[in-house]
Design an enzyme around this catalytic site. Structure first.
Site, PDB file in Angstrom:
ATOM      1  CD  GLU A 168      36.832 116.648  79.969  1.00 56.72           C
ATOM      2  OE1 GLU A 168      35.975 115.811  80.268  1.00 56.72           O
ATOM      3  OE2 GLU A 168      36.847 117.243  78.891  1.00 56.72           O
ATOM      4  CG  HIS A 226      32.836 116.597  78.792  1.00 55.56           C
ATOM      5  ND1 HIS A 226      33.881 115.736  78.661  1.00 55.56           N
ATOM      6  CD2 HIS A 226      31.941 116.195  77.850  1.00 55.56           C
ATOM      7  CE1 HIS A 226      33.645 114.854  77.698  1.00 55.56           C
ATOM      8  NE2 HIS A 226      32.467 115.122  77.196  1.00 55.56           N
ATOM      9  NE  ARG A 279      35.758 112.226  73.694  1.00 59.10           N
ATOM     10  CZ  ARG A 279      34.495 112.461  74.057  1.00 59.10           C
ATOM     11  NH1 ARG A 279      34.071 113.686  74.229  1.00 59.10           N
ATOM     12  NH2 ARG A 279      33.658 111.473  74.281  1.00 59.10           N
TER      13      ARG A 279
HETATM   14  C1  3PG Z   1      30.064 111.713  74.962  1.00 61.55           C
HETATM   15  O1  3PG Z   1      31.142 111.222  74.630  1.00 61.55           O
HETATM   16  O2  3PG Z   1      28.991 111.111  74.848  1.00 61.55           O
HETATM   17  C2  3PG Z   1      30.030 113.113  75.458  1.00 61.55           C
HETATM   18  O3  3PG Z   1      31.307 113.663  75.438  1.00 61.55           O
HETATM   19  C3  3PG Z   1      29.413 113.215  76.833  1.00 61.55           C
HETATM   20  O4  3PG Z   1      30.138 112.580  77.849  1.00 61.55           O
HETATM   21  P1  3PG Z   1      29.435 112.400  79.281  1.00 61.55           P
HETATM   22  O5  3PG Z   1      28.434 111.289  79.147  1.00 61.55           O
HETATM   23  O6  3PG Z   1      30.510 112.049  80.249  1.00 61.55           O
HETATM   24  O7  3PG Z   1      28.747 113.682  79.576  1.00 61.55           O
END
Ligand code: 3PG
Length: 529
Positions: free
Chosen positions: A265, A283, A236
């Site tokens: 982000e 991400h 994170r």
């Molecule tokens: C999550 O928290 O499951 C991951 O960080 C992925 O996030 P995302 O579904 O926005 O890719």
């Protein structure tokens, strides 16, 4: 019966969309390509259930448009951008899909680690974009025999550790919330001393994001690291202070960083992007076909179940509409959850048992209180993956005994709740009540009687009861720039005292060290709720 409308707010795998489309009781609106303002103002008001990922915030604007929504399914783990308390108030269940992306996150961590030691993206770009063949510019290092520090040894961290062992790394796990055998059983060393992690060659973090872990690696921690350390964050944004990281990467203290997640982000103007010693990804922790397929299937099935009112798998909140519980019970449920969370932070060790005791009319709701207490305790170690549905199961899986007891009502309070937490390091009992003004109060901590509202950041300082200690504690906190919002004192019969100090801001290691050096010191801890 009219069809229930499920709105898909972000891109999910086609297999999930197919499931939603195939159900003749469901109308699918796929709004993944719609601008977010249109999604919120025009499409969300139509939805009975929404499916989101991290690109859609479930915030004030979303919730005020969510006129009909009964459930939101987060197609993934993290709910940092979901206002769970606000959703609960509106009676909206928040569900996530907690484990389907574990392997994707683990393998991305290994990819960043390998990219860092071999400066892979830079060599790649040099050949492919610049058309330069200069093998002499790209000497990397090897993972073999390097010391890897893994902060957080849960679902993801432990699997990173196992894979790093296959690369013949010397792996050290730091996680105060697990039994050390979870690491040593897979031939990984275990430490309770965070300083041991700071002297590793490569450090990777796999904790939930909460008040204890935000900024866990800052300037002070980086200054203690080896010159040329490599830092990885695929968990994170914000767990490493970005400012401190930037400074370390610029002055050469940090050789490389592998970063998948950012404070804000999308991070398209981030200063990391201008550095030539950072491997970055946007991400992508959950972005594998396997993980997205599994997540989308589970999210679609769970959204359908919720839309039909059949089940709410992995519910993270228990929305309680005001009229469905006696008015006085809800603040007690919230209080016992806070007490659970506080106790886990203060003890900071592997939990063996949770006992919830209660007296007065609220004792009729002891079973619900035990669930809320368990969620509070496990939030500290399990983070986003703990919920009111799985709390009992997760506790059992971890060998934690959960019990309840109705106590005689002789405390002088109409209702009283108490949690006794036993860990590998000892026990703590915290009791509370709710006053007529509907304000929750902690009234006992172990043998100390006091009166403090469980709120914000709190320091617990136990000392021998000698003159001048209150002044010293207040001075140290103030000298370190923290504002004291409340200072409460309790005494026991053994010439010892407990100060509970509520402060505005983060408790630094320096404050804890200075408090520990006072002559009257017995122990100090802190917690935030
Ligand atoms: C999550 O928290 O499951 C991951 O960080 C992925 O996030 P995302 O579904 O926005 O890719």
């Amino acid at each position: 019966m009219s069809k229930k409308i499920i709105v898909v707010c972000d891109h999910i795998h086609q297999d999930g969309l197919d499931i939603l489309e195939a159900d003749n009781k469901i109308e699918l609106i796929n709004a993944a390509d719609e601008p977010k303002d249109k999604l919120v103002s025009e499409i969300i008001p139509l939805a009975d259930v929404a499916i989101t990922r991290s690109s859609t915030d479930v915030d004030d604007a979303f919730l005020s448009s969510a006129k009909k929504i009964t459930a939101v399914v987060r197609a993934g783990v993290g709910v940092d951008n979901v206002d769970i308390a606000g959703s609960s108030k509106q009676g909206i269940v928040i569900m996530n899909v907690p484990t389907a992306n574990t392997i994707a996150a683990v393998e991305l961590t290994m990819a960043h680690m390998l990219s860092c030691v071999r400066t892979f993206p830079y060599a790649h770009n040099n050949l492919k974009i610049d058309r330069v063949w200069r093998r002499q510019d790209w000497y990397g290092t090897e993972l073999k025999d390097k010391k890897l520090g893994v902060i957080g040894f849960g679902n993801i961290g432990s699997r990173v550790g196992i894979r790093a062992k296959a690369f013949e790394m010397d792996v050290l796990a730091y996680d105060p919330y697990i039994d050390s055998s979870k690491a040593t059983d897979v031939d990984v060393k275990y430490t309770k001393n965070f300083e041991d992690i700071l002297v590793c060659d490569i450090i990777t973090i796999h904790t939930p994001k909460n008040s204890e872990t935000i900024g866990m690696i800052g300037k002070e921690e980086i200054s203690k690291m080896k010159d040329g350390v490599i830092l990885i964050n695929c968990a994170r944004g914000g767990l490493y202070s970005e400012e401190a990281l930037l400074e370390g990467l610029t002055n050469g203290k940090i050789a490389m960083a592998g970063i998948d997640v950012f404070d804000k982000e999308p991070a398209i103007d981030h200063p990391f992007l201008d550095l030539d010693n950072v491997t970055v990804t946007p991400h992508l922790g959950a972005n594998t076909k396997e993980s997205q397929k599994n997540i989308a299937i589970q999210a679609a099935e769970n959204a359908i179940a919720a839309a039909k009112g059949i089940a709410y798998p992995n519910a993270l909140n228990l929305p309680i509409k005001e009229n469905e519980l006696p008015d006085f019970v809800r603040p007690y449920l919230e209080l016992i959850q806070k007490i659970g969370h506080l106790s886990a932070q203060v003890t900071k060790s592997a939990v063996k048992s949770i006992k919830v005791m209660s007296s007065g009319p609220v004792a009729d709701h002891l079973a619900s209180m035990s669930t809320f207490a368990t969620v509070g305790v496990l939030t500290e170690s399990v983070g986003d993956q703990i919920n009111y549905v799985n709390a009992e199961f997760v506790a059992e899986e971890r060998g934690i005994k959960v019990s309840t007891e109705v106590k005689p009502n002789n405390s002088g309070f109409t209702n009283k709740v108490c949690l006794k937490l036993t860990t590998t390091e000892g026990t703590i009992s915290i009791a509370g009540t709710v006053f007529d003004d509907n304000v929750q109060r902690i009234i006992e901590i172990d043998d100390y009687t006091l009166d403090v509202e469980p709120k914000g950041t709190m320091i617990f300082f136990r000392n021998t009861d000698t003159p001048g200690v209150i002044g010293d504690v207040g001075r140290i906190i103030a000298e370190n720039g923290l504002n004291i919002s409340d200072f409460r004192l309790g005494r026991d019969t053994k010439q010892q005292a407990l100060a509970v100090v509520r402060v505005d801001g983060k408790v630094s290691k320096k404050i804890l060290d200075e408090l520990s050096s006072l002559d009257a010191f017995i122990n100090v801890s802190h917690a935030s709720i």
